[in-house]
Enzyme design. Sequence first.
Site, PDB file in Angstrom:
ATOM      1  N   LYS A 127     -44.652   2.622  28.645  1.00  8.62           N
ATOM      2  CA  LYS A 127     -44.055   1.412  28.055  1.00  8.62           C
ATOM      3  C   LYS A 127     -43.989   0.212  28.997  1.00  8.62           C
ATOM      4  O   LYS A 127     -43.000  -0.537  28.985  1.00  8.62           O
ATOM      5  CB  LYS A 127     -42.642   1.712  27.549  1.00  8.62           C
ATOM      6  CG  LYS A 127     -42.598   2.736  26.435  1.00  8.62           C
ATOM      7  CD  LYS A 127     -41.182   3.033  25.995  1.00  8.62           C
ATOM      8  CE  LYS A 127     -40.422   3.831  27.014  1.00  8.62           C
ATOM      9  NZ  LYS A 127     -39.175   4.405  26.495  1.00  8.62           N
ATOM     10  N   ASP A 161     -33.848   9.290  25.455  1.00  9.43           N
ATOM     11  CA  ASP A 161     -33.209   8.614  24.312  1.00  9.43           C
ATOM     12  C   ASP A 161     -33.295   9.431  23.021  1.00  9.43           C
ATOM     13  O   ASP A 161     -32.415   9.338  22.151  1.00  9.43           O
ATOM     14  CB  ASP A 161     -33.773   7.192  24.102  1.00  9.43           C
ATOM     15  CG  ASP A 161     -35.291   7.122  24.045  1.00  9.43           C
ATOM     16  OD1 ASP A 161     -35.962   8.165  24.214  1.00  9.43           O
ATOM     17  OD2 ASP A 161     -35.829   6.017  23.840  1.00  9.43           O
TER      18      ASP A 161
END
Length: 446
Positions: free
Chosen positions: A157, A192
């Site tokens: 990312k 997450d």
Amino acid sequence: MSAKTPRVRTLMEEFTLNNSQLAEVSRRFLNEINRGLCAQTHDNADVKCFPTYVQDLPTGEEVGKYLALDLGGTNFRVLLVTLKAHHEVDMESKIFAIPKEIMTGPGVQLFDHIAECLYTFMKEQNLVDEHLHLGFTFSFPCQQLGLTKGILVRWTKGFNCAGVENEDVVLLLKDALKRRQVDISVVAILNDTTGTLMSCAHRNKHCKIGVIIGTGCNACYLERVENVDLYDGPSDKSHVIINTEFGAFGESGMLDFVRSEYDRFVDQASMNPGRQIYEKMISGMYMGEIVRLALLKAIDKKLIFTDSGRKPQRLQIVGSFETKFVSDIESDPNGDFTNCRAILAGLGIRNATDDDCSDVRYICECVSKRAAHLVACGLAMLINKIDEPFVTVGVDGTVYRLHPKFKGYMFEKMRQLVKPGIEFDLMLSEDGSGRGAALVAATVAV
Ligand code: GLC
């Protein structure tokens, strides 16, 4: 959903995946998950299926005050989470920016920045003199060796800080906290997706899967320990949460039969070519870029904006078509192009016709729908694997939250791919990264 120009429809045809293609994606996916779980094939598997050491889902009766850090999504956040039993939670949080040069600078600088932000937050909340426990939501692929030991396998990312891969990120955080003289105990590191599963399970005992469709895309699920070769936890536990890291699916070519030239371009131009192939076809970090490339192709073939004379310059810039634009354009009521026109104007395209706008919208719809269908393949595969009569999937992430149709596209396709006899639903996670970090911390804190 229709394009005004038949040739735009033809151009976008490869984005429509039929059910037999999607079923084949699911089949290959399951095979990769099993390869990740199996000790002999783990190292070569695309989908690593890391055991997390989180084994107990919350009861809803947890209590206590915890700090949480959330790194790896759209924002970096510091949170104070108070668990109050009876499924109740209070939360205070603050967003801090992570400047681009820190995202790609030395790791020490990143962790010093995190420690500094945590200290600022603690001061503001009058917490400096309290010795609190902290859960660290670190949303990157980590091989966990315990609840407080996570080795970063690789950055994803757009992050790329030197000196962190192959290191224990908990140790790097603790060192930075020591340097900043912040007195707190880091009691857990989690992904997450784990946070999302925990936060939804806190409210709903059927929740067995957590998925993020945001900047990145990944899922975790609750697996029986006997199916996990790499499990080395206590023998009295029946289940463990597996962080699949399924965004990496496709790295050995298994998605090539459904990838387009735009996907290959996005991958090649990224910071991690050849990596995270499935994620790059779905997540918010890449969706706008796929649309931009398809728009450029349509312009090149003189299918859209033919009245405007010259090529739109801003659209040539990488990243100029944000993923948020896709959501905004698809939020316009049918036949109304208010958002679409405003976005095009911002890109310097001022004289778009209604037909141009329909075609732009159609291109957005094809890209977002394909993303939703691909996520549906992954989730249906996990639901079928869990094979219980009812499964709730906890979901979070900016794409899922902001895109007006994503949930609908995804749910409809999941219905077609999940085995008959299994029911499922989707539950939006309320701040999974923060709440989940506190819940994991609560399971270990003494
Ligand atoms: C990327 C990360 C993964 C995370 C996901 C969603 O895929 O590798 O750890 O869960 O993004 O943030």
